[in-house]
Design a protein around this motif. Structure first.
Motif, PDB file in Angstrom:
ATOM      1  N   THR A   1      23.230  22.494 -10.931  1.00 59.09           N
ATOM      2  CA  THR A   1      24.082  21.828  -9.960  1.00 59.09           C
ATOM      3  C   THR A   1      23.836  20.322 -10.073  1.00 59.09           C
ATOM      4  N   LEU A   2      24.862  19.514  -9.867  1.00 59.46           N
ATOM      5  CA  LEU A   2      24.812  18.101 -10.244  1.00 59.46           C
ATOM      6  C   LEU A   2      24.734  17.069  -9.123  1.00 59.46           C
ATOM      7  N   PRO A   3      24.700  17.423  -7.839  1.00 59.19           N
ATOM      8  CA  PRO A   3      24.778  16.390  -6.802  1.00 59.19           C
ATOM      9  C   PRO A   3      23.763  15.263  -6.949  1.00 59.19           C
ATOM     10  N   ILE A   4      22.512  15.604  -7.281  1.00 63.44           N
ATOM     11  CA  ILE A   4      21.470  14.594  -7.472  1.00 63.44           C
ATOM     12  C   ILE A   4      21.105  14.628  -8.949  1.00 63.44           C
ATOM     13  N   VAL A   5      21.496  13.614  -9.688  1.00 59.66           N
ATOM     14  CA  VAL A   5      21.410  13.655 -11.149  1.00 59.66           C
ATOM     15  C   VAL A   5      19.981  13.836 -11.628  1.00 59.66           C
TER      16      VAL A   5
ATOM     17  N   ALA B   1      34.086  21.557 -11.150  1.00 60.69           N
ATOM     18  CA  ALA B   1      34.524  21.148  -9.813  1.00 60.69           C
ATOM     19  C   ALA B   1      34.041  19.741  -9.531  1.00 60.69           C
ATOM     20  N   PRO B   2      34.676  19.056  -8.570  1.00 61.86           N
ATOM     21  CA  PRO B   2      34.119  17.770  -8.123  1.00 61.86           C
ATOM     22  C   PRO B   2      32.682  17.978  -7.644  1.00 61.86           C
ATOM     23  N   VAL B   3      31.861  16.974  -7.836  1.00 60.87           N
ATOM     24  CA  VAL B   3      30.447  17.090  -7.482  1.00 60.87           C
ATOM     25  C   VAL B   3      30.240  16.571  -6.062  1.00 60.87           C
ATOM     26  N   PRO B   4      29.729  17.402  -5.147  1.00 61.83           N
ATOM     27  CA  PRO B   4      29.462  16.926  -3.789  1.00 61.83           C
ATOM     28  C   PRO B   4      28.300  15.936  -3.794  1.00 61.83           C
ATOM     29  N   GLY B   5      28.264  15.088  -2.795  1.00 64.10           N
ATOM     30  CA  GLY B   5      27.174  14.137  -2.686  1.00 64.10           C
ATOM     31  C   GLY B   5      26.999  13.675  -1.260  1.00 64.10           C
TER      32      GLY B   5
ATOM     33  N   SER C   1      32.513  13.645  -2.403  1.00 65.69           N
ATOM     34  CA  SER C   1      32.541  14.177  -3.758  1.00 65.69           C
ATOM     35  C   SER C   1      32.999  13.122  -4.749  1.00 65.69           C
ATOM     36  N   ARG C   2      32.673  13.373  -6.040  1.00 60.18           N
ATOM     37  CA  ARG C   2      33.104  12.464  -7.112  1.00 60.18           C
ATOM     38  C   ARG C   2      33.187  13.255  -8.401  1.00 60.18           C
ATOM     39  N   SER C   3      33.771  12.637  -9.397  1.00 61.85           N
ATOM     40  CA  SER C   3      33.987  13.279 -10.691  1.00 61.85           C
ATOM     41  C   SER C   3      32.708  13.310 -11.503  1.00 61.85           C
ATOM     42  N   PHE C   4      32.458  14.447 -12.163  1.00 59.53           N
ATOM     43  CA  PHE C   4      31.307  14.481 -13.070  1.00 59.53           C
ATOM     44  C   PHE C   4      31.620  13.793 -14.395  1.00 59.53           C
TER      45      PHE C   4
ATOM     46  N   ASP D   1      42.010  20.213 -13.889  1.00 58.71           N
ATOM     47  CA  ASP D   1      41.572  18.963 -13.278  1.00 58.71           C
ATOM     48  C   ASP D   1      40.189  18.560 -13.786  1.00 58.71           C
ATOM     49  N   ALA D   2      39.317  19.541 -13.938  1.00 54.32           N
ATOM     50  CA  ALA D   2      37.961  19.246 -14.424  1.00 54.32           C
ATOM     51  C   ALA D   2      38.000  18.625 -15.809  1.00 54.32           C
ATOM     52  N   MET D   3      38.830  19.177 -16.689  1.00 52.09           N
ATOM     53  CA  MET D   3      38.889  18.653 -18.052  1.00 52.09           C
ATOM     54  C   MET D   3      39.656  17.336 -18.115  1.00 52.09           C
TER      55      MET D   3
END
Length: 401
Positions: free
Chosen positions: A168-172, A195-199, A203-206, A268-270
Motif C-alpha cells: 500500500t502506498l499512502p506513506i512512501v 487506484a488513487p493513493v489516499p493520504g 488522495s493523489r495519483s501514484f 484511469d490508473a494507466m
C-alpha cells in the motif's frame, strides 16, 4: 483432467487463494487489534472493518464458495434468460484444501496441467478502500496480511507457486520498507491497487514524482509490479448518480453500476501513470495488469494519441510508446486475445485463468483452443507461460507429465 496436453510450460498469471479467518487479524499490532472483526448476523458471518459491516465479499470466511468457473457460461454467452446471481452461480461447494494450502494447491495444479502460478489474495481487495482515511493503520493491516501470507503460503512455494504480497502506498517510506521486507522473503512481484493513493491531505495519483522512489526500488530489485482488479473506490463517483452505502459486486441492484463502472479504474490508473510521467521517468518499470481485461485499451490509446498530438510539450516521450514498453496485459479469458496481440505484441500478453473464482475458467488450458487457435505456436507459448517466466526470472520447464 485438463482439456488438452501441451509440450511447453504453462504459467497462470491470475490465480487466487481463499484466505482463512485469521489472515487479517493474526499479526495485527496491539494498537490495531479490533480493526478487523467477524460477526454473525442471522446465521451468516460478516467482516467488520472499524465497526462497519462490509458486504463487499458476501462470505468473507470462504467456508462455502461458488465452484471454479461457475459463471463461465454467463461470461461466454450472456444471460438471455435473466437469471439471478444465485442461479448463475449454481450450487455452492465447501472450500477444499487446494483453496487454502500450498501443497494441496500444487496437486490441483498438476491435475489442471498448470506448471506455475501467480497467486493473489481475495479478501485483501476490500481492505485499503475501507481504511483510506487512516494511512498508518492501512500500512499496519496490510503488513499483518503479508505476514500471514508468508507463513501460510510463502512467497515462493517450491519454485512453482508465487504468492503476491500487497504494497500500500499512502506513506512512501513505509511502502519501500514493506517492499524490502517482502523481497527479503523471496517475493517475485508485489501487488499494488490500481487506484488513487489516499493520504493525510486527500488522495493523489501514484504517477506523481513522490512515488518514483518506490517504482525505482522495484526496478532496482528486478521485479515487476502487479496491478490486480480491486475495490478502487469508484463507488463514491457512482453514488452521485445512484446512492448506495457500499459497492456490492456480487449483488447489483440495477444495471447502472455494472455499465458505468466498466473498466474506469484501470483505465484511469494507466492514464495517470502515463500522463503524470512515471512510465517515462522510470522507463524500466514493468507493470502486470492482472484481471483488468483489455477491451479498454483502444479507448486509452485513442485518448493518449489525441492528447499527445495537442499537447506534446507535456510529455517526455510518446505516451503510447511508453505504455507499450512498460505494460503487460492479462486479458479477461472472454476477450479477443488476437486483438490484444495486434495492439501490444505477443510479448506483452499474459494468460490468466482466475482459478478458482467463479468468473474464471474451470479448465485453464481450454483457453488455448477457445481463444488462441489463430495465433502462431510461438505466440501461444509466450502467452501461456513464456512471458511470465521471463518477467519473474524463472527457468521454466514442464512440471506436469
Amino acid at each position: 483432467m485438463p482439456s488438452r496436453k501441451v509440450n511447453f510450460p504453462v504459467f497462470d498469471s491470475d490465480s487466487h487463494m481463499y484466505e482463512t479467518r485469521e489472515a487479517l487479524t493474526k499479526y495485527l499490532p496491539d494498537h490495531a487489534k479490533g480493526t478487523i472483526r467477524y460477526v454473525d448476523i442471522d446465521g451468516r458471518t460478516k467482516i467488520v472493518v472499524r465497526d462497519t459491516i462490509s458486504e463487499f465479499i458476501p462470505n468473507p470466511t470462504f467456508s462455502v464458495v461458488a465452484a471454479p468457473g461457475a459463471q463461465e457460461d454467463y461470461f461466454r454467452n450472456g444471460n438471455p434468460d435473466g437469471k439471478s446471481a444465485r442461479e448463475i452461480m449454481g450450487k455452492a461447494m465447501k472450500s477444499i484444501p487446494a483453496f487454502r494450502e500450498p501443497a494441496a494447491r500444487l496437486e490441483k495444479m498438476d491435475e489442471l496441467g498448470v506448471d506455475y502460478a501467480l497467486l493473489f489474495p481475495t479478501l485483501a481487495s476490500l481492505v485499503e478502500e475501507r481504511l483510506k482515511d487512516d494511512p498508518e493503520l492501512t500500512h499496519d493491516v496490510i503488513h499483518a496480511l503479508n505476514e500471514w501470507m508468508f507463513e501460510q503460503w510463502t512467497f515462493n512455494y517450491e519454485d512453482r507457486i508465487f504468492a503476491t504480497p500487497v504494497i500500500t502506498l499512502p506513506i512512501v517510506d513505509r511502502a519501500i520498507e514493506e517492499l524490502h521486507w517482502c523481497l527479503e522473503r523471496g517475493a517475485r512481484t508485489v501487488l499494488v491497487r490500481p487506484a488513487p493513493v489516499p493520504g493525510f491531505k486527500g488522495s493523489r495519483s501514484f504517477g506523481f514524482e513522490e512515488f518514483d522512489p518506490f517504482w525505482q526500488a522495484c526496478v532496482d530489485a528486478g521485479i515487476p509490479v502487479s496491478m490486480h482488479a480491486s475495490d478502487s473506490g469508484y463507488s463514491e463517483v457512482l453514488n452521485i448518480w445512484e446512492p448506495a452505502s457500499e459497492y456490492k459486486p456480487f449483488a447489483p441492484t440495477t444495471g447502472f453500476r455494472t455499465a458505468a463502472m466498466g473498466s474506469r479504474a484501470i483505465e484511469d490508473a494507466m492514464t495517470a501513470l502515463t500522463c503524470h510521467g512515471t512510465l517515462s521517468r522510470v522507463p524500466d518499470l514493468k507493470l502486470l495488469l492482472i484481471e483488468n481485461g483489455a477491451d479498454w485499451l483502444p479507448t486509452l490509446f485513442r485518448n493518449l494519441e489525441q492528447t499527445y498530438k495537442k499537447l506534446p510539450q507535456l510529455f517526455l516521450e510518446n505516451p503510447i510508446e511508453a505504455f507499450k514498453r512498460c505494460v503487460y496485459v492479462n486479458p479477461f479469458w472472454e476477450d479477443s486475445y488476437s486483438d490484444v496481440v495486434d495492439l501490444l505484441g505477443a510479448d506483452h500478453v499474459l494468460f490468466g485463468s482466475d482459478w478458482p473464482h467463479p468468473e474464471g475458467l474451470q479448465d485453464p488450458l481450454s483457453l488455448i483452443d477457445s481463444k488462441l487457435s489463430g495465433l502462431s505456436e510461438e505466440d501461444i507459448r509466450k502467452i501461456m507461460g513464456g512471458n511470465m517466466s521471463k518477467l519473474l526470472g524463472i527457468e521454466a520447464k514442464v512440471q506436469v507429465s
